[in-house]
Design an enzyme around this catalytic site. Structure first.
Site, PDB file in Angstrom:
ATOM      1  N   PRO A   2       0.833  -1.206   0.000  1.00  0.00           N
ATOM      2  CA  PRO A   2       0.000   0.000   0.000  1.00  0.00           C
ATOM      3  C   PRO A   2       0.869   1.257   0.000  1.00  0.00           C
ATOM      4  CG  PRO A   2      -0.795  -1.586   1.608  1.00  0.00           C
ATOM      5  CD  PRO A   2       0.525  -2.094   1.127  1.00  0.00           C
ATOM      6  N   GLU A   3       0.518   2.203  -0.857  1.00  0.00           N
ATOM      7  CA  GLU A   3       1.236   3.468  -0.917  1.00  0.00           C
ATOM      8  C   GLU A   3       0.426   4.530  -0.175  1.00  0.00           C
ATOM      9  OE1 GLU A   3       2.658   4.265  -4.921  1.00  0.00           O
ATOM     10  OE2 GLU A   3       2.624   2.127  -5.388  1.00  0.00           O
TER      11      GLU A   3
END
Length: 486
Positions: A2-3
Site C-alpha cells: 500500500p502506498e
C-alpha cells in the site's frame, strides 16, 4: 505494498470506525509482529482510548490517551477490519483489539510482514524510516525549492530516487510510474538533469495524482481493501501502470515495461524519452477545437514575448504559390481545387471537410511538410535558449505532435458556442460548421488528454487570467505581487 493513498484511505476509514473507541483487551496471535514484547504490548494498551489516527508517509499512527502512540506499517498485505466480537477469526488474523462496545479491530496479514510498535508519543520520529522521511507531498510541505535543491545533489535515476522515502514520503511503484508518465520523464533520467519546468511539473503531478487516488479510495491491484473491506477504485484511472502493450492515452504508442532498480516499470517510449543532455526549453502544446479561441490564448503568450509556433500559419505557408505542397495538391486533386492556376482554398476545404478519405489525402501531403517546418522552428528556439515555446496546433493529437511536447493546454468552450463562433467567423452554414467540427477529434477527447484546460467561454480577460496564472505557477513570469514581495 500500500502506498500513501491506500494508507490514507485506511486511516480515514478507521477514524470513522474506531475513532474514540476504548480497548478492552488485546490478543496477540503472532508475537513477532508487535513491539515491545507481547505481554507489555497488551498491558499498555488495555483500557486505552483511540483518540485519533494520524499518518506519516506509509505509516499509520494510532494516538491513545496517556501520550501513547502505536506505529503500524502495513507492508505488503496488511489489513485492518472491524468485526463483531466473537465472530470467527481467519488463519491470517494476527492481532485482535477487543473494544468495549462489543466489536473487534482485527489486523490480518497473509505474509506476516506488517509491524506494530508502541511508544511514547513524540518518540516515533526517532524510528528508522520515520526519522529520515522526506516531506509529505502536499502544496504546503513539498516545495519547489526543496525539490530543486534535493534534485541538484543526486545523480540517481529518477525512479529509484522517488521510491526513496527520505526524499519524498509515501510514493511507491504505482504512483511513481504514473507521475513520471504525467510529467514526460523517462524512469532512468538522472535527477540532476531535470530542468526547472520539469521539476515544477513533477511536483504538481505528484500532489495532484495522490490526491486523486485518495478520492478514489486507493488502487486495488492485488489485494488492497479499505477498512470497510471494499476494493479501491483508482485502478480504473491508471494511465500507464499495468498497461503494457496498450496504447498510450496521450500519443497512442504502445506502453512498454522494463525493470528499474529491480522494480517493474511501465512507461511510454515516445512521450518519456531519455535525454543525454538537459533540454531547458519547454514545449507547450496548445490546442482545442476549431473556433474555441486558441488565438486568444496565443495572444497572451505573445504579450509576454513568448514565442508561438503557429501550425495553421505553417500549414498555410506549405501551400503557398509555387511551393512543393501546391504541386502535390495539384497531382492529388486536379483542377477542381484550382482557379486560374491558383489554389482555391475554399474549394479544397469544402472537399476535404466533407470526405474523410479526401482529408487524409490532403494531410498525407501537408503533414510531413508541416512537421518538418515545426521541427526546424523548435530547433531554432532551442538554440536561442528560449525557456518556453508554444506550439499552437489544432490537430496536435491527430498529427502526432503530442509526444513532442512537455505539456498540453486545451482551450474549451461549450458546443453551442463553438458552433456559433465558427459560423460567424468563417461565414458558414450550420451544416458546414458542424461538418468541420466533426472532422476533428472531439473536443472532450482532447480535454481528457490535457494537462491544463483553459475555459474560454467567458470574457477575454477571464481567459487571460487563467493563462497568466499558469505562466506564474510554472515560473515563466512573476506576478506584480511577487515582484513587490521580492
Amino acid at each position: 505494498m500500500p502506498e500513501l493513498p491506500e494508507v490514507e484511505t485506511v486511516r480515514r476509514g478507521l477514524t470513522r470506525l474506531v475513532g474514540g473507541a476504548t480497548i478492552q483487551s488485546v490478543t496477540v496471535l503472532y508475537p513477532k509482529m508487535v513491539s515491545p514484547e507481547a505481554a507489555t504490548f497488551v498491558a499498555d494498551l488495555t483500557g486505552k482510548t483511540i483518540e485519533k489516527i494520524d499518518r506519516r508517509g506509509k505509516y499509520l499512527l494510532f494516538r491513545f490517551n496517556g501520550d501513547l502512540t502505536m506505529v503500524s506499517h502495513l507492508r505488503m498485505e496488511g489489513k485492518y477490519d472491524v468485526q463483531p466480537a466473537g465472530s470467527p477469526v481467519t488463519k491470517h488474523t494476527h492481532v485482535v483489539f477487543t473494544l468495549t462496545d462489543g466489536r473487534e479491530l482485527r489486523y490480518t496479514d497473509t505474509r506476516k510482514f506488517g509491524r506494530m510498535r508502541l511508544m511514547a508519543t513524540g518518540k516515533e520520529t526517532t524510528l528508522p524510516g520515520l526519522a529520515t522521511m522526506g516531506p509529505e507531498p502536499t502544496e504546503a510541505t513539498l516545495t519547489f525549492d526543496y525539490m530543486k535543491q534535493r534534485f541538484q545533489k543526486s545523480k540517481k535515476a529518477i525512479k529509484p530516487f522517488l521510491l526513496d522515502q527520505s526524499n519524498i514520503a509515501g510514493l511507491g511503484n504505482i504512483y511513481v510510474d504514473e507521475t513520471l508518465w504525467m510529467s514526460r520523464i523517462h524512469p532512468l533520467q538522472e535527477v540532476n538533469t531535470l530542468p526547472d519546468f520539469q521539476i515544477r511539473q513533477l511536483r504538481e503531478n505528484i500532489i495532484k495524482e495522490l490526491n486523486m487516488a485518495i478520492l478514489g479510495h486507493g488502487t486495488t491491484v492485488h489485494s488492497f481493501s479499505t477498512a470497510f473491506g471494499e476494493a479501491g477504485e483508482f485502478q480504473n484511472h491508471l494511465r500507464v501502470y499495468g498497461r503494457k502493450g496498450l496504447a498510450c492515452q496521450r500519443c497512442g504508442t504502445p506502453i512498454e515495461k522494463t525493470k528499474v532498480a529491480q522494480r517493474g516499470t511501465a512507461f511510454c517510449p515516445a512521450c518519456q524519452k531519455y535525454h543525454k543532455h538537459v533540454k531547458q526549453t519547454m514545449i507547450l502544446g496548445l490546442t482545442g477545437g476549431i473556433a474555441t479561441g486558441k488565438s486568444t490564448v496565443s495572444a497572451v503568450f505573445r504579450e509576454f514575448d513568448i514565442p508561438v509556433i503557429d501550425a495553421d500559419a505553417i500549414a498555410h505557408s506549405v501551400l503557398a504559390p509555387g511551393s512543393d505542397g501546391v504541386d502535390q495538391v495539384w497531382e492529388a486533386f486536379g483542377d477542381r481545387v484550382f482557379e486560374a492556376g491558383k489554389l482555391n482554398r475554399k474549394a479544397l476545404g469544402h472537399i476535404v471537410f466533407n470526405d474523410a478519405d479526401e482529408l487524409k489525402r490532403l494531410t498525407d501531403i501537408t503533414g510531413p511538410l508541416i512537421s518538418a517546418a515545426i521541427k526546424a522552428a523548435v530547433s531554432t528556439y532551442r538554440r536561442k535558449h528560449a525557456n518556453l515555446v508554444v506550439l499552437d496546433a489544432p490537430t496536435l493529437f491527430e498529427a502526432g505532435y503530442a509526444a513532442k511536447t512537455n505539456e498540453i493546454m486545451v482551450v474549451k468552450i461549450s458546443a453551442a458556442q463553438q458552433l456559433q463562433r465558427l459560423m460567424a467567423r468563417d461565414d458558414l452554414s450550420e451544416d458546414q460548421a458542424e461538418s468541420r467540427i466533426k472532422s476533428q477529434l472531439p473536443l472532450q477527447n482532447k480535454i481528457e488528454k490535457a494537462d491544463v484546460v483553459i475555459d474560454n467561454s467567458g470574457s477575454v480577460e477571464t481567459t487571460r487570467v487563467q493563462v497568466v496564472e499558469w505562466l506564474d505557477k510554472m515560473g515563466f513570469i512573476k506576478t506584480p505581487a511577487e515582484d513587490s514581495a521580492g
